[in-house]
Design a protein around this motif. Structure first.
Motif, short mmCIF file in Angstrom:
data_model
loop_
_atom_site.label_atom_id
_atom_site.label_comp_id
_atom_site.label_asym_id
_atom_site.label_seq_id
_atom_site.Cartn_x
_atom_site.Cartn_y
_atom_site.Cartn_z
N UNK A 62 34.47 -6.92 -72.66
CA UNK A 62 33.75 -7.75 -71.54
C UNK A 62 33.68 -6.61 -70.97
N UNK A 63 32.98 -6.88 -69.76
CA UNK A 63 32.21 -5.83 -68.81
C UNK A 63 33.82 -5.95 -67.92
N UNK A 64 34.79 -6.19 -68.15
CA UNK A 64 35.37 -6.34 -67.03
C UNK A 64 36.77 -5.20 -67.88
N UNK A 65 36.36 -5.11 -68.93
CA UNK A 65 37.44 -4.24 -70.13
C UNK A 65 37.43 -2.87 -69.61
N UNK A 66 38.73 -1.97 -69.02
CA UNK A 66 38.00 -0.54 -68.10
C UNK A 66 38.80 -0.43 -69.04
N UNK A 67 39.64 -0.02 -70.38
CA UNK A 67 40.17 1.09 -71.43
C UNK A 67 40.67 0.40 -72.65
N UNK A 68 40.39 0.64 -73.95
CA UNK A 68 41.50 0.49 -74.94
C UNK A 68 42.56 1.02 -75.68
N UNK A 69 43.42 1.34 -75.73
CA UNK A 69 44.55 1.53 -75.53
C UNK A 69 44.94 1.27 -77.52
N UNK A 70 45.06 2.45 -78.16
CA UNK A 70 45.46 1.96 -79.54
C UNK A 70 46.58 2.64 -80.05
N UNK A 71 47.40 3.00 -81.30
CA UNK A 71 48.26 4.04 -81.58
C UNK A 71 47.96 3.52 -82.48
N UNK A 72 48.03 4.89 -83.62
CA UNK A 72 46.92 4.68 -84.80
C UNK A 72 47.32 4.28 -85.72
N UNK A 73 49.07 4.47 -85.72
CA UNK A 73 49.96 4.69 -86.79
C UNK A 73 51.11 3.98 -86.42
N UNK A 122 35.62 3.46 -72.32
CA UNK A 122 37.20 4.50 -72.43
C UNK A 122 38.00 4.33 -73.66
N UNK A 123 38.67 5.02 -74.70
CA UNK A 123 38.51 4.44 -75.56
C UNK A 123 40.42 5.58 -75.56
N UNK A 124 41.31 5.59 -75.50
CA UNK A 124 43.00 6.47 -75.62
C UNK A 124 43.54 6.12 -77.20
N UNK A 125 43.68 6.85 -77.62
CA UNK A 125 44.39 6.61 -79.04
C UNK A 125 45.58 7.80 -79.10
N UNK A 126 46.74 7.08 -79.33
CA UNK A 126 47.85 7.80 -79.59
C UNK A 126 47.72 8.37 -81.04
N UNK A 183 38.06 9.11 -76.41
CA UNK A 183 38.02 9.82 -75.00
C UNK A 183 39.36 10.36 -75.09
N UNK A 184 40.20 9.84 -75.26
CA UNK A 184 41.25 10.45 -75.24
C UNK A 184 41.92 10.64 -76.24
N UNK A 244 40.98 15.42 -74.67
CA UNK A 244 39.25 15.02 -73.15
C UNK A 244 38.38 15.00 -73.28
N UNK A 245 37.48 14.38 -73.81
CA UNK A 245 35.74 14.40 -74.35
C UNK A 245 35.66 14.79 -73.19
N UNK A 246 34.58 15.59 -73.58
CA UNK A 246 33.87 16.93 -72.36
C UNK A 246 33.32 15.73 -71.23
N UNK A 247 32.53 14.57 -72.06
CA UNK A 247 31.36 13.78 -71.48
C UNK A 247 32.30 13.18 -69.92
N UNK A 248 33.40 12.16 -70.71
CA UNK A 248 33.87 11.21 -70.11
C UNK A 248 34.92 11.59 -69.19
N UNK A 249 35.65 13.12 -69.22
CA UNK A 249 36.09 13.70 -68.03
C UNK A 249 35.22 14.36 -67.05
N UNK A 250 33.71 14.17 -67.44
CA UNK A 250 32.68 14.53 -66.07
C UNK A 250 32.43 13.16 -65.44
N UNK A 251 33.24 12.38 -66.28
CA UNK A 251 32.94 11.01 -65.05
C UNK A 251 34.70 10.52 -64.17
N UNK A 252 35.33 11.16 -64.87
CA UNK A 252 36.53 10.93 -64.13
C UNK A 252 36.93 11.49 -62.24
N UNK A 253 37.33 10.57 -61.28
CA UNK A 253 37.57 10.50 -60.10
C UNK A 253 38.84 11.54 -60.30
#
Length: 391
Positions: A147-158, A181-185, A203-204, A224-233
């Protein structure tokens, strides 16, 4: 086809041991060790700064080769001292506030999980998405949870504890559609299967050099995806490589993924990882994946035919990680017995993967990580020793 004689000839350790702990730390090819040691020898003779200047093209090869492997831009690749270092840098760059939600799979390694648990301590709501009946992340449950409160999804692929390959590209599509944003291990994927960050939609992405990549220990990659990095603080861990001092009271991040690098690192290890990447690309990641998958399925069938042995792998899509238990023996006992016979395996426990092994009420598993340089005879030797343990 892989020239097995050639790749085994490039792998010094196969003359003395049966190495089946490639999902822990693999055996590097000779050229990887030579590249790293030769660089260190040059530092010994010339000085570190001087060698870095003279070998700038070789250091840049790491970026070029990694970008080729991942299908991304060279400005989207950062060298790291480990995968968990890259994971933390990416994770802390997301501005998560109290009340924000983070969704994670159940295959997170302990290092990742510690970051998520600490986020809970500061008011971030961390929720694990259950697996479906096949043992991979439940995509319907994930879609319903976003939903709109989710700030990040993390997944370990294997999963490091059961070998299941999660549908990361499907997770990526859900995240893109929701603008999350999606952070993949990808620690257990890199080096045994192809990786394409656009297909995955992450995104990562992080991975280590020491596992199936056959690179040096103390190395890792952060995409780190270019379009994501450009939005980071602002993000922590900034030095003269990752930041630019623009005035007495001002500074800014170095553009691109270089914002996640530190200036002081092992340049010799970076050259070593570049050579490991070159070696994997030369062998061919599709070819590697085919052989690793064949060897792993062969081993699963052999283990399943033994008395008191239970294969513990999950998921429809399985990779080079094969896990099992043996009634009456602990995983550490199995590892020790195989080690005494000259066979290396791992024995991860619930302390390493509590959201998986803990929830399945498994204390630990014997874990085999096969790689393309392993031979069928080596697998037969493992089965011979395990068979003796069942008597």
């Amino acid at each position: 086809m892989i020239d097995l004689a050639r790749v085994r000839g490039d792998t010094l350790g196969v003359d003395d041991i049966v190495h089946l702990n490639n999902c822990g730390s693999s055996l590097p090819p000779r050229s990887v060790v030579d590249a790293q040691v030769d660089y260190l020898r040059e530092e010994q003779r010339m000085g570190g700064y001087e060698v870095a200047a003279a070998r700038s093209d070789d250091l840049h090869d790491f970026t070029l080769l990694t970008a080729r492997m991942l299908g991304c831009g060279v400005d989207e690749v950062a060298f790291q001292g480990s995968a968990i270092e890259g994971w933390w840098r990416a994770f802390l760059s997301i501005d998560l506030q109290p009340g924000d939600r983070v969704l994670a799979g159940t295959s997170e390694y302990q290092g990742n999980a510690f970051g998520l648990l600490q986020a809970r301590d500061r008011g971030v709501l961390v929720e694990t998405i259950p697996n479906d009946e096949r043992g991979t992340i439940d995509l319907a449950a994930l879609a319903a949870a976003i939903d709109d409160r989710v700030g990040l999804v993390c997944l370990t692929q294997v999963s490091m504890s059961n070998g299941a390959v999660h549908p990361a590209a499907d997770v990526g599509r859900l995240c893109r559609d929701a603008g999350v944003p999606f952070l993949l291990d990808a620690c257990q994927v890199a080096g045994q299967r192809p990786l394409d960050v656009d297909r995955l939609g992450c995104d990562f992405l992080v991975y280590t050099g020491r596992k199936f990549m056959r690179g040096p220990r103390g190395t890792g990659v952060l995409y780190a995806r270019r379009s994501t990095v450009d939005r980071l603080g602002p993000s922590p861990f900034v030095d003269g490589r990752s930041g630019i001092w623009t005035g007495d009271d001002t500074w800014e991040h170095t553009p691109g993924a270089a914002r996640f690098e530190l200036g002081e690192r092992s340049f010799a290890a970076q050259v070593g990882l570049a050579e490991a990447t070159r070696y994997a690309l030369d062998v061919g990641l599709d070819t590697i994946a085919e052989r690793v998958g064949m060897l792993a399925e062969r081993l699963r069938g052999q283990l399943a035919g033994l008395d008191r042995v239970r294969v513990r792998d999950e998921g429809d899509d399985r990779c080079g990680i094969v896990t099992f238990t043996l009634e009456g023996l602990t995983a550490v006992d199995i590892r020790s017995s195989l080690g005494a016979a000259g066979i290396n395996i791992g024995a991860p426990g619930a302390v390493n993967a509590r959201w998986d092994l803990g929830r399945r009420n498994i204390d630990a598993v014997a874990r085999v990580g096969v790689h393309y340089f392993n031979s069928e005879a080596e697998l037969d030797r493992l089965i011979e020793v395990v068979s003796d343990l069942t008597l």
